[in-house]
Design an enzyme around this catalytic site. Sequence first.
Site, PDB file in Angstrom:
ATOM      1  N   CYS A 158      -3.342  -4.576  -5.175  1.00  0.00           N
ATOM      2  CA  CYS A 158      -3.993  -5.663  -5.225  1.00  0.00           C
ATOM      3  C   CYS A 158      -4.750  -6.103  -6.587  1.00  0.00           C
ATOM      4  O   CYS A 158      -4.158  -6.778  -7.597  1.00  0.00           O
ATOM      5  CB  CYS A 158      -4.197  -6.432  -3.962  1.00  0.00           C
ATOM      6  SG  CYS A 158      -5.451  -5.612  -3.378  1.00  0.00           S
ATOM      7  N   HIS A 250      -9.682 -11.518  -5.871  1.00  0.00           N
ATOM      8  CA  HIS A 250     -10.507 -10.210  -6.197  1.00  0.00           C
ATOM      9  C   HIS A 250     -10.967 -10.418  -7.209  1.00  0.00           C
ATOM     10  O   HIS A 250     -10.466 -10.545  -8.365  1.00  0.00           O
ATOM     11  CB  HIS A 250      -9.535  -8.987  -6.174  1.00  0.00           C
ATOM     12  CG  HIS A 250      -9.649  -8.384  -4.646  1.00  0.00           C
ATOM     13  ND1 HIS A 250      -9.320  -8.729  -3.539  1.00  0.00           N
ATOM     14  CD2 HIS A 250      -8.037  -7.281  -4.256  1.00  0.00           C
ATOM     15  CE1 HIS A 250      -9.045  -8.288  -2.326  1.00  0.00           C
ATOM     16  NE2 HIS A 250      -8.708  -7.550  -3.143  1.00  0.00           N
TER      17      HIS A 250
HETATM   18  N1  LIG Z   1      -3.752  -7.965   2.082  1.00  0.00           N
HETATM   19  C1  LIG Z   1      -3.544  -8.535   0.721  1.00  0.00           C
HETATM   20  O1  LIG Z   1      -3.984  -8.638  -0.237  1.00  0.00           O
HETATM   21  C2  LIG Z   1      -2.459  -6.896   0.326  1.00  0.00           C
HETATM   22  C3  LIG Z   1      -2.436  -6.503  -1.111  1.00  0.00           C
HETATM   23  C4  LIG Z   1      -1.627  -5.549  -1.641  1.00  0.00           C
HETATM   24  C5  LIG Z   1      -0.523  -5.189  -0.787  1.00  0.00           C
HETATM   25  N2  LIG Z   1      -0.863  -5.406   0.921  1.00  0.00           N
HETATM   26  C6  LIG Z   1      -0.410  -5.020   1.935  1.00  0.00           C
HETATM   27  O2  LIG Z   1       1.134  -5.701   2.013  1.00  0.00           O
HETATM   28  C7  LIG Z   1       1.147  -5.034   4.104  1.00  0.00           C
HETATM   29  C8  LIG Z   1       0.786  -5.508   4.467  1.00  0.00           C
HETATM   30  O3  LIG Z   1      -0.709  -6.269   4.469  1.00  0.00           O
HETATM   31  P1  LIG Z   1      -1.644  -7.932   5.116  1.00  0.00           P
HETATM   32  O4  LIG Z   1      -2.251  -8.150   5.214  1.00  0.00           O
HETATM   33  O5  LIG Z   1      -0.172  -8.916   5.504  1.00  0.00           O
HETATM   34  O6  LIG Z   1      -1.290  -6.923   7.089  1.00  0.00           O
HETATM   35  P2  LIG Z   1      -1.184  -8.157   8.031  1.00  0.00           P
HETATM   36  O7  LIG Z   1      -1.611  -9.747   8.190  1.00  0.00           O
HETATM   37  O8  LIG Z   1      -2.035  -6.779   8.608  1.00  0.00           O
HETATM   38  O9  LIG Z   1       0.457  -8.306   8.608  1.00  0.00           O
HETATM   39  C9  LIG Z   1       0.841  -7.289   9.101  1.00  0.00           C
HETATM   40  C10 LIG Z   1       2.140  -7.508  10.026  1.00  0.00           C
HETATM   41  O10 LIG Z   1       2.978  -5.935  10.119  1.00  0.00           O
HETATM   42  C11 LIG Z   1       3.424  -6.826  11.422  1.00  0.00           C
HETATM   43  N3  LIG Z   1       3.438  -5.793  11.995  1.00  0.00           N
HETATM   44  C12 LIG Z   1       2.337  -4.566  12.391  1.00  0.00           C
HETATM   45  N4  LIG Z   1       2.438  -3.429  13.260  1.00  0.00           N
HETATM   46  C13 LIG Z   1       3.941  -3.308  13.237  1.00  0.00           C
HETATM   47  C14 LIG Z   1       4.614  -2.584  13.917  1.00  0.00           C
HETATM   48  N5  LIG Z   1       4.800  -1.650  15.068  1.00  0.00           N
HETATM   49  N6  LIG Z   1       5.914  -3.312  14.141  1.00  0.00           N
HETATM   50  C15 LIG Z   1       6.138  -4.093  12.950  1.00  0.00           C
HETATM   51  N7  LIG Z   1       5.963  -4.855  12.374  1.00  0.00           N
HETATM   52  C16 LIG Z   1       4.292  -4.384  12.022  1.00  0.00           C
HETATM   53  C17 LIG Z   1       2.342  -7.585  12.338  1.00  0.00           C
HETATM   54  O11 LIG Z   1       2.615  -8.131  13.579  1.00  0.00           O
HETATM   55  P3  LIG Z   1       2.294  -8.678  14.607  1.00  0.00           P
HETATM   56  O12 LIG Z   1       1.425 -10.212  13.815  1.00  0.00           O
HETATM   57  O13 LIG Z   1       2.979  -9.110  14.987  1.00  0.00           O
HETATM   58  O14 LIG Z   1       1.126  -7.979  14.381  1.00  0.00           O
HETATM   59  C18 LIG Z   1       2.483  -8.465  10.583  1.00  0.00           C
HETATM   60  O15 LIG Z   1       3.322  -9.346  10.610  1.00  0.00           O
HETATM   61  C19 LIG Z   1       0.125  -3.361   4.007  1.00  0.00           C
HETATM   62  O16 LIG Z   1       1.146  -2.778   3.319  1.00  0.00           O
HETATM   63  C20 LIG Z   1      -0.414  -3.513   2.897  1.00  0.00           C
HETATM   64  O17 LIG Z   1      -1.027  -2.610   2.337  1.00  0.00           O
HETATM   65  C21 LIG Z   1      -1.583  -6.672   1.403  1.00  0.00           C
END
Ligand SMILES: NC(=O)c1ccc[n+]([C@@H]2O[C@H](COP(=O)([O-])OP(=O)(O)OC[C@H]3O[C@@H](n4cnc5c(N)ncnc54)[C@H](OP(=O)(O)O)[C@@H]3O)[C@@H](O)[C@H]2O)c1
Length: 365
Positions: A158, A250
């Site tokens: 990000c 950020h």
């Molecule tokens: N947050 C940011 O600012 C940001 C920025 C850039 C990149 N990212 C990347 O984007 C990705 C998602 O980030 P996020 O912040 O959205 O994370 P998050 O809020 O923790 O969401 C994770 C998602 O993945 C699902 N999940 C978790 N474990 C799983 C499994 N074993 N099988 C299938 N689905 C599963 C979760 O489902 P449930 O709801 O059922 O648990 C949820 O839908 C990550 O790789 C992160 O590094 C995030």
Amino acid sequence: MTGKNKIKVAVLGASGLVGRHLVRLLTDHPFFELALVTASTGSAGKKFKEINIHTGSFPGFMAEIPEAVQSLTLDEFDPEKLLTAGVQIVFSALPSEVASTIERDLRQKGFAIFSNSPAYRREEDVPIIIPEVNPDHLKIIQTQQRKYGGFIVTSSNCCVAGLALALKPLMGFGLKKINVTTFQSISGAGREALPAVDIIDNLIPFIKDEEEKISFETAKVLGNLLEDKIFPAGLPIQASSVRVPILHGHLLALEIEFKTPPDLEEVLNIFSHNTGLHILDLPTAPRYPIIVRPEPDRPQPALDVWAGGYGRKAGMAVTIGRFRLQEKFLRFFLLVNNLIRGASGNCLLAAELARKLNYLDYKIE
Ligand SMILES: NC(=O)c1ccc[n+]([C@@H]2O[C@H](COP(=O)([O-])OP(=O)(O)OC[C@H]3O[C@@H](n4cnc5c(N)ncnc54)[C@H](OP(=O)(O)O)[C@@H]3O)[C@@H](O)[C@H]2O)c1
């Protein structure tokens, strides 16, 4: 484009912070039709309107799901269901450890994967695309297709999304060294990664792997595609990252040392005109990806995190300000919306660009 001609897409990790924004941005999208959404076994089988009740988080922390897709049921991940639903593009918002297996298998099955996960960002034939910075790197899709059938295109970390947009226009002046301190919001850690009690009234000067990602990924985005590999630019970037108690956005404090420094007027002129960036005419592209604020106290997360325009464009511009030039050093602040430009919106824009450049003109056998 009529519904019949739209490309069918799925969102994996659709109940997470990034995934929910992807669902919102893909609702009624002019090129893409949302055909399937998946989550972990804990949420599978539920509709968005059911899990919304249980989010229990601070108002505005999670994206609102549009009425039109509130009744979509979250599925458990199953590649057969993607094939049955006619999905061609998969947007992945999965945690890295889950994404590494799922994305590899889907690429092998011929899918086009646009991923927010860091799992494949270090692979030399997987591009990290910031569409206004390195659209030429998309060409490596063809190398992957020859090797695997499908391909993975990643969005950057990000902070890198903002950093690369700001550094690209300055590359011509010879960048000797870049120091960046990042003040990163809670949403950057995902929906459940950070207990509230740890961050309220606190700053945490550690974000796992963040500083390494910022150095490596920025150099890769600003690097060169030669034949079938991406060679990172030789840019010494040092980062220090701090988690801060705000919800979204950020803030980055940059110090750039130049070999041949420009004058301040020239820098402001370059950024005000977005010189050196590819200005795109696509549904999720902001009119200008960089916005310069002249006020002495901008950018601020509270005022600038949704910069870029309305609808899909909101949050897609980075805001910069507080410029100071002393001898060979340029210092300024930059604000990037971590969930939009730093993840979902950038990822969608990369897919829109890939479609425009005809990289999506094929069918999965
Ligand atoms: N947050 C940011 O600012 C940001 C920025 C850039 C990149 N990212 C990347 O984007 C990705 C998602 O980030 P996020 O912040 O959205 O994370 P998050 O809020 O923790 O969401 C994770 C998602 O993945 C699902 N999940 C978790 N474990 C799983 C499994 N074993 N099988 C299938 N689905 C599963 C979760 O489902 P449930 O709801 O059922 O648990 C949820 O839908 C990550 O790789 C992160 O590094 C995030």
